[in-house]
Design a protein around this motif. Structure first.
Motif, PDB file in Angstrom:
ATOM      1  N   SER A   1       0.988  -1.156  -0.289  1.00 44.12           N
ATOM      2  CA  SER A   1      -0.154  -0.321  -0.622  1.00 44.12           C
ATOM      3  C   SER A   1       0.736   0.934  -0.181  1.00 44.12           C
ATOM      4  O   SER A   1       0.478   2.324  -0.521  1.00 44.12           O
ATOM      5  CB  SER A   1      -0.939   0.028   1.043  1.00 44.12           C
ATOM      6  N   THR A   2       1.814   0.683   0.795  1.00 43.45           N
ATOM      7  CA  THR A   2       2.873   2.057   0.625  1.00 43.45           C
ATOM      8  C   THR A   2       4.153   2.438  -0.307  1.00 43.45           C
ATOM      9  O   THR A   2       4.667   3.497  -0.596  1.00 43.45           O
ATOM     10  CB  THR A   2       2.932   2.602   1.687  1.00 43.45           C
ATOM     11  N   GLY A   3       3.835   1.396  -1.002  1.00 45.82           N
ATOM     12  CA  GLY A   3       5.456   1.660  -2.405  1.00 45.82           C
ATOM     13  C   GLY A   3       6.804   0.740  -1.582  1.00 45.82           C
ATOM     14  O   GLY A   3       7.510   1.287  -2.009  1.00 45.82           O
ATOM     15  N   THR A   4       6.517   0.321  -0.339  1.00 44.11           N
ATOM     16  CA  THR A   4       7.856   0.472   0.124  1.00 44.11           C
ATOM     17  C   THR A   4       8.502  -1.471   0.333  1.00 44.11           C
ATOM     18  O   THR A   4       7.316  -2.403  -0.515  1.00 44.11           O
ATOM     19  CB  THR A   4       7.985   0.823   1.585  1.00 44.11           C
ATOM     20  N   HIS A   5       9.736  -1.980   0.483  1.00 44.12           N
ATOM     21  CA  HIS A   5       9.920  -3.105   1.351  1.00 44.12           C
ATOM     22  C   HIS A   5      10.241  -3.791   2.393  1.00 44.12           C
ATOM     23  O   HIS A   5      10.304  -4.794   2.636  1.00 44.12           O
ATOM     24  CB  HIS A   5      11.405  -3.586   0.112  1.00 44.12           C
ATOM     25  N   ASN A   6       9.685  -3.036   3.190  1.00 42.37           N
ATOM     26  CA  ASN A   6      10.126  -3.006   4.266  1.00 42.37           C
ATOM     27  C   ASN A   6       9.349  -2.350   5.706  1.00 42.37           C
ATOM     28  O   ASN A   6       9.068  -1.111   5.464  1.00 42.37           O
ATOM     29  CB  ASN A   6      11.331  -2.799   5.209  1.00 42.37           C
ATOM     30  N   PRO A   7       8.625  -2.945   6.444  1.00 43.05           N
ATOM     31  CA  PRO A   7       7.662  -2.768   7.761  1.00 43.05           C
ATOM     32  C   PRO A   7       8.098  -0.976   8.006  1.00 43.05           C
ATOM     33  O   PRO A   7       7.458   0.071   8.070  1.00 43.05           O
ATOM     34  CB  PRO A   7       8.015  -3.786   8.722  1.00 43.05           C
TER      35      PRO A   7
END
Length: 81
Positions: A45-51
């Motif tokens: 949802s945020t276009g990222t790869h880690n929390p």
């Protein structure tokens, strides 16, 4: 880039934080699976790869959404001219 609706994003962050606490307390397989699922959804949802990055981007997007709501549109921008 598509942005998640602020209400959905807020819900994802709240679920993530709740599941982090539950996983720390219980450490059950079910809690771990749910945490992995919500982490994946939050990252997508945020276009990222880690929390950590996902939470940072979510905070930025939620703050931006609050700023947009608090700042009224100028008449020219509202009418498209």
């Amino acid at each position: 880039m598509l942005l998640a609706h602020p209400a959905i994003l807020r819900d994802l962050v709240e679920q993530y934080e709740t599941l982090q606490v539950l996983h720390a307390e219980q450490g059950s397989v079910e809690t771990r699976r749910r945490l992995e699922d919500i982490t994946y959804t939050l990252c997508v949802s945020t276009g990222t790869h880690n929390p950590a990055a996902a939470l940072t981007v979510a905070e930025q997007q939620l703050n931006s959404a609050l700023t947009e709501v608090a700042t009224p549109m100028a008449p020219a921008a509202a009418s498209g001219g």
